[in-house]
Design a protein around this motif. Structure first.
Motif, PDB file in Angstrom:
ATOM      1  N   VAL A 181     -35.825 -19.569 -24.196  1.00  0.00           N
ATOM      2  CA  VAL A 181     -36.467 -18.569 -23.362  1.00  0.00           C
ATOM      3  C   VAL A 181     -37.737 -18.039 -24.010  1.00  0.00           C
ATOM      4  O   VAL A 181     -38.601 -17.490 -23.349  1.00  0.00           O
ATOM      5  CB  VAL A 181     -35.513 -17.394 -23.071  1.00  0.00           C
ATOM      6  CG1 VAL A 181     -34.502 -17.764 -22.018  1.00  0.00           C
ATOM      7  CG2 VAL A 181     -34.807 -16.938 -24.333  1.00  0.00           C
ATOM      8  N   ASN A 213     -29.243 -21.155 -22.716  1.00  0.00           N
ATOM      9  CA  ASN A 213     -30.638 -21.016 -23.136  1.00  0.00           C
ATOM     10  C   ASN A 213     -30.779 -20.303 -24.474  1.00  0.00           C
ATOM     11  O   ASN A 213     -31.852 -20.333 -25.081  1.00  0.00           O
ATOM     12  CB  ASN A 213     -31.430 -20.267 -22.063  1.00  0.00           C
ATOM     13  CG  ASN A 213     -31.478 -21.018 -20.761  1.00  0.00           C
ATOM     14  OD1 ASN A 213     -31.690 -22.226 -20.733  1.00  0.00           O
ATOM     15  ND2 ASN A 213     -31.260 -20.309 -19.656  1.00  0.00           N
ATOM     16  N   GLY A 248     -33.347 -20.041 -29.021  1.00  0.00           N
ATOM     17  CA  GLY A 248     -33.444 -19.895 -27.577  1.00  0.00           C
ATOM     18  C   GLY A 248     -34.686 -20.534 -27.022  1.00  0.00           C
ATOM     19  O   GLY A 248     -35.771 -20.419 -27.591  1.00  0.00           O
ATOM     20  N   LYS A 293     -34.016  -8.175 -21.076  1.00  0.00           N
ATOM     21  CA  LYS A 293     -33.491  -9.273 -21.883  1.00  0.00           C
ATOM     22  C   LYS A 293     -33.746  -9.014 -23.361  1.00  0.00           C
ATOM     23  O   LYS A 293     -34.383  -9.792 -24.051  1.00  0.00           O
ATOM     24  CB  LYS A 293     -34.125 -10.601 -21.472  1.00  0.00           C
ATOM     25  CG  LYS A 293     -33.645 -11.156 -20.140  1.00  0.00           C
ATOM     26  CD  LYS A 293     -34.148 -12.585 -19.966  1.00  0.00           C
ATOM     27  CE  LYS A 293     -33.581 -13.227 -18.718  1.00  0.00           C
ATOM     28  NZ  LYS A 293     -33.951 -14.662 -18.622  1.00  0.00           N
ATOM     29  N   ASP A 339     -28.113 -17.126 -19.292  1.00  0.00           N
ATOM     30  CA  ASP A 339     -28.707 -17.598 -20.546  1.00  0.00           C
ATOM     31  C   ASP A 339     -27.690 -17.971 -21.613  1.00  0.00           C
ATOM     32  O   ASP A 339     -27.986 -18.773 -22.501  1.00  0.00           O
ATOM     33  CB  ASP A 339     -29.652 -16.530 -21.112  1.00  0.00           C
ATOM     34  CG  ASP A 339     -31.002 -16.510 -20.406  1.00  0.00           C
ATOM     35  OD1 ASP A 339     -31.455 -17.574 -19.947  1.00  0.00           O
ATOM     36  OD2 ASP A 339     -31.602 -15.421 -20.310  1.00  0.00           O
TER      37      ASP A 339
END
Length: 580
Positions: free
Chosen positions: A77, A321, A75, A62, A309
């Motif tokens: 994440v 995300n 984000g 990622k 995402d």
């Protein structure tokens, strides 16, 4: 054939064939599979190599997440979605898994390298020597990628090129100066440049070629030059800028056959060729220097997570995300002038769709760099509906709205930027949101060109005509006019042009975060005491960024925290000063 087909078996093999030990460096076990059963043929060595590629894929899976710690993407994440965003709490700490994954690559590579070296001693014929040296070069390359990322984030780190002898050694190893590590991995890449082939068979797709050896050798040297410049070691910086440019120049030679996708043809404003690079169907075009392989429905644990995402609930059950910020959108220039437009106006007024240059006014986005349309969606943009399982398209086309409404693309309100990504969002029938086929690009040709221009601009104290020509080719893909030679003819102004192009060309590919760190730009992007107030296109305050940050907060953005487990278990491991 993608590399992941063979990776699964080797991943199991490397655990089953050895007595796995779990420790702070995630070391590969020391007990080897009997040579009577394995390490007999080059096919065995190739299978083992695939296991290292698999670990590398996990490590870089990622890459886009890093850009959420920059100025152009948000984000959840990695970052929280309220309060004050500070590097000490949100970026530089709590990266134990990433540290562990880096050493998983290193330990697997060390384990395989030791056995490949034994095979090189055993098999002296030319065919086996050529194959095994190629494998060794690829292992050096993958290990170099892991160590390069480690010294970038943490500085001095534990460094070893052998299989660790149990926990006793793992728990006593000290940090090695990053200069020593840099010298070692560059030497390894010099070996790889000779022994890794220029071209490979289609059945070997996913394996690195010689062009990647030169590309990443140049990147390591460029980063080192940047770091030395930041320390005011200008002679060493100049040396490495020149060495980096030489490596990038090699990548640009005709024998490597590298060119822009579709030869840089921009396509149409609402259907740019640029967007086709990120749909999972053009991973092996001549523009890609190196990528890690992602799979699809037949290998559910090895797919990409872009839809997961980037997409919305209505376009493949995505979570949005990660989203672009208005700062990114403002960087896309006008086709008419080749320069910036007036910054977007954010407003919650009732007639916000009609405000001139308003972020909610669709007309504000007309006549801009084609790459904007291929990358970002704003209020009023359309996208096809994708079923939750990703296997059915349509039948309807949806209109994106930042605020939820009936029969439109879904996105949560109140905690995002007002934009969503088009780039990387899959819009054809394929599979679930976490089972995409799109590879993770770690280096593309425009990245190489821009790094080359940066290196030349530094040691030449300004751009050359070749640098202008390379920038123009990248801009042409976005439909933009040539760069103004008179306006950007100094070292400082041409650097600004490089910064601009890297930002919009490589967005969501994990480059921006590392660029602003090596350029020492963080304090400039978030000046104190106010930092930056991130708001949505509707003018809603989302969060304050770096507000009232102290010098140590910025230091922690540039140098990460050594995982506490390492400190607790190893008396020879010393924490970075800014985290003490």
């Amino acid at each position: 054939m993608k590399l992941y087909i063979k990776e699964i078996a080797l991943s199991c093999l490397m655990c089953v064939s050895t007595s796995c030990v779990s420790d702070l460096l995630d070391q590969t076990p020391t007990s080897e599979l009997s040579s009577d059963l394995f390490w007999k043929t080059t096919e065995d060595a190739t299978s083992a190599l695939h296991g290292v590629y698999n670990a590398t894929r996990t490590f870089f899976h990622k890459e886009y997440v890093w850009d959420t710690a920059s100025d152009i993407m948000w984000g959840d994440v990695r970052n929280p979605y309220n309060g004050i965003w500070q590097p000490s709490a949100n970026v530089g700490s709590n990266n134990e898994t990433y540290w562990k994954n880096a050493y998983q690559v290193i330990n697997r590579a060390n384990y395989v390298l030791e056995n490949v070296d034994k095979m090189l001693d055993r098999y002296q014929d030319e065919k086996n020597q050529t194959t095994l040296k190629r494998i060794k070069g690829e292992l050096y390359f993958l290990r170099a990628l892991a160590y390069f990322r480690l010294i970038d984030l943490w500085g001095d780190v534990p460094f070893y090129t052998h299989t660790l002898n149990g926990n006793d050694e793992a728990f006593s190893i000290s940090r090695t100066p990053r200069a020593v590590i840099k010298d070692s991995i560059l030497k390894d890449l010099d070996y790889a440049k000779i022994n890794v082939p220029i071209k490979i068979a289609d059945s070997e797709r996913g394996r690195a070629t010689r062009v990647a050896m030169y590309g990443f050798s140049g990147k390591i040297k460029l980063y080192w030059a940047s770091w030395m410049k930041n320390e005011n070691k200008m002679d060493e910086a100049d040396k490495y800028y020149r060495a980096a440019a030489a490596d990038f120049k090699e990548v640009m030679k005709p024998e490597y056959g590298r060119m822009l996708f579709k030869n840089g043809d921009p396509g149409e404003p609402t259907n740019p060729s640029y967007g086709e690079l990120f749909n999972g169907k053009n991973e092996y075009c001549e523009e890609i220097i190196f990528a890690t392989s992602n799979a699809g429905p037949n290998s559910p644990d090895l797919g990409d997570y872009y839809t997961y995402d980037f997409a919305t609930r209505s376009t493949g059950a995505g979570g949005t995300n990660v989203t672009p910020t208005i700062r990114l959108v403002d960087k896309y220039q006008l086709l008419s002038t080749g320069d910036y437009a007036v910054p977007m106006i954010k407003s919650d007024a009732a007639d916000k769709e009609n405000i001139e240059n308003g972020a909610c006014n669709p007309k504000s986005y007309e006549g801009r760099d084609y790459r904007l349309y291929a990358t970002v969606m704003w209020d009023g943009q359309k996208m096809v509906r994708v079923s939750d399982d990703g296997k059915t398209i349509g039948p309807d086309t949806l209109i994106f709205r930042y605020k939820f409404d009936d029969n439109v693309t879904y996105i949560s309100s109140g905690r995002r930027t007002g934009y969503i990504f088009r780039k990387f969002v899959r819009t054809y029938a394929y599979g679930a949101r976490n089972q995409g086929p799109q590879d993770t690009y770690l280096m593309r040709l425009p990245d190489v060109w821009l790094m080359y221009c940066e290196a030349v601009n530094e040691y030449n104290n300004g751009p050359t005509s070749e640098c202008f020509e390379l920038i123009d080719q990248i801009r042409h893909r976005g439909g933009l006019p040539s760069i103004d030679r008179g306006k950007f003819n100094s070292k400082e102004t041409f650097f600004n042009a490089i910064d601009q192009e890297r930002c919009v060309e490589l967005v969501a590919e994990g480059q921006r975060f590392f660029d602003i760190r090596r350029w020492n730009m963080v304090e400039k992007l978030w000046p104190q005491p106010d930092g930056y107030r991130l708001t949505s296109t509707w003018g809603e305050l989302f969060r304050d960024e770096f507000r009232n940050a102290q010098d140590r907060d910025f230091q922690r953005f540039y140098r990460f925290k050594i995982p506490q487990l390492e400190i607790d278990k190893n008396p020879n491991m010393v924490q970075n000063d800014c985290w003490l």
